[in-house]
Design an enzyme around this catalytic site. Sequence first.
Site, short mmCIF file in Angstrom:
data_model
loop_
_atom_site.label_atom_id
_atom_site.label_comp_id
_atom_site.label_asym_id
_atom_site.label_seq_id
_atom_site.Cartn_x
_atom_site.Cartn_y
_atom_site.Cartn_z
N HIS A 15 36.46 40.90 41.45
CA HIS A 15 37.25 41.13 40.24
C HIS A 15 37.31 39.83 39.44
O HIS A 15 37.82 38.83 39.94
CB HIS A 15 38.67 41.58 40.59
CG HIS A 15 38.69 42.87 41.35
ND1 HIS A 15 38.75 44.09 40.73
CD2 HIS A 15 38.61 43.12 42.68
CE1 HIS A 15 38.72 45.05 41.64
NE2 HIS A 15 38.63 44.50 42.83
N ASP A 247 36.08 41.03 47.36
CA ASP A 247 37.21 41.72 46.72
C ASP A 247 38.26 40.70 46.25
O ASP A 247 39.45 41.00 46.22
CB ASP A 247 37.84 42.77 47.63
CG ASP A 247 38.78 43.70 46.87
OD1 ASP A 247 38.68 43.79 45.64
OD2 ASP A 247 39.64 44.33 47.52
C1 NCD Z 1 42.18 45.12 43.29
C2 NCD Z 1 42.63 44.56 41.93
O1 NCD Z 1 43.64 43.87 41.89
O2 NCD Z 1 41.95 44.82 40.93
N1 NCD Z 1 43.22 44.94 44.25
C3 NCD Z 1 43.07 44.92 45.59
O3 NCD Z 1 44.07 44.88 46.31
N2 NCD Z 1 41.90 44.93 46.17
C4 NCD Z 1 41.78 46.53 43.12
C5 NCD Z 1 41.02 47.07 44.30
O4 NCD Z 1 39.89 46.66 44.57
O5 NCD Z 1 41.56 47.93 45.01
ZN ZN Z 2 38.34 45.50 44.58
#
Ligand code: NCD
Ligand code: ZN
Length: 344
Positions: A15, A247
């Site tokens: 992200h 992630d």
């Molecule tokens: C992610 C986000 O904040 O965009 N958060 C997370 O806990 N992994 C979204 C996701 O990948 O589920």
């Molecule tokens: Zn994610």
Amino acid sequence: MQTLTLTRPDDWHLHLRDGAALAAVLPHTARQFARAIVMPNLKPPVTSVAQAAAYRQRILAALPAGSDFTPLMTLYLTEATPPEEIERAKACGFVHAVKYYPAGATTHSEAGVSDIGKCRAALERMEALGLPLLVHGETADAAVDIFDRERVFIEQVLAPLAQRLPRLRLVLEHVTTREGVEFVESCGPSVAATLTAHHLLYNRNALLAGGVRPHHYCLPVPKREAHRQALVQAAVSGSAKFFLGSDSAPHARGAKEAACGCAGCYTALHALELYAEAFEAAGALDRLEAFASFHGADFYGLPRNTARLTLERAEWRVPQALPYGDDVLVPLRAGETLNWRLKA
Ligand code: NCD
Ligand code: ZN
């Protein structure tokens, strides 16, 4: 072993956000990784190739001078995604996958999919074109216990989907359960999974024992120790079905340390060091390179990187907070000592 030299790795689930947040976090990823699969859960979500192209330009513009980093873009699947958009995605050359968020399952998933049956035409086109579907594998059914949501989603949605579209390329993202690992292992080579560093290092005690630790809260939520061990076994197994996806999901400190804190761990700063720690604890540092640098590229049909980087055994303290636009961001392990360090 005092140093570990690897082919430069890629992050297959990341992200990056947008605007000032993007500018704050992108240098961390570009330092560690040659490429990353960039999640489309912006507000509004990246649902079209035109939006992905514009987002890609913003990422390239935010790169520090001299970095060697390629963003691999994704589209956000909705119940209205037309098969023609899938055609355009495949043809454009910079969109490498489509992300399936069950509506309501996680951060910015409201525009996601409630009934995957409504996506049939788009999914059939993806299967035909070989464009991977990246799955947030949790049911959003409020009646299901949060620790069971991955297992139930696999039973109710993912296994039937894989059966109906057997050639669809599928990645079960950030797998957190033994059942998830077993599902992926039971499928053919078109089904794979990413594993985060935090799910390899922590079980649910890290979230709840001795006090609530909001910086360990992410989705899917970490599970029992037996599940963590199954994830580690999968990561170090050498199976090409499992590869690195951090992630890393930045949120401002105030959004995490709140009565209702956001899900997401920030690991882009030190992802490789964290993975090295997990692999070393399993006595499998020699397996890190294939997991971090080969399996993902092979699955996506992209060339492996050729540059190399070196980790050295050296203690360093993770900062308490990092700049994040007008705010600050707390990385995983803030204030603690790590034993591996990426060499400049
Ligand atoms: C992610 C986000 O904040 O965009 N958060 C997370 O806990 N992994 C979204 C996701 O990948 O589920
Ligand atoms: Zn994610």
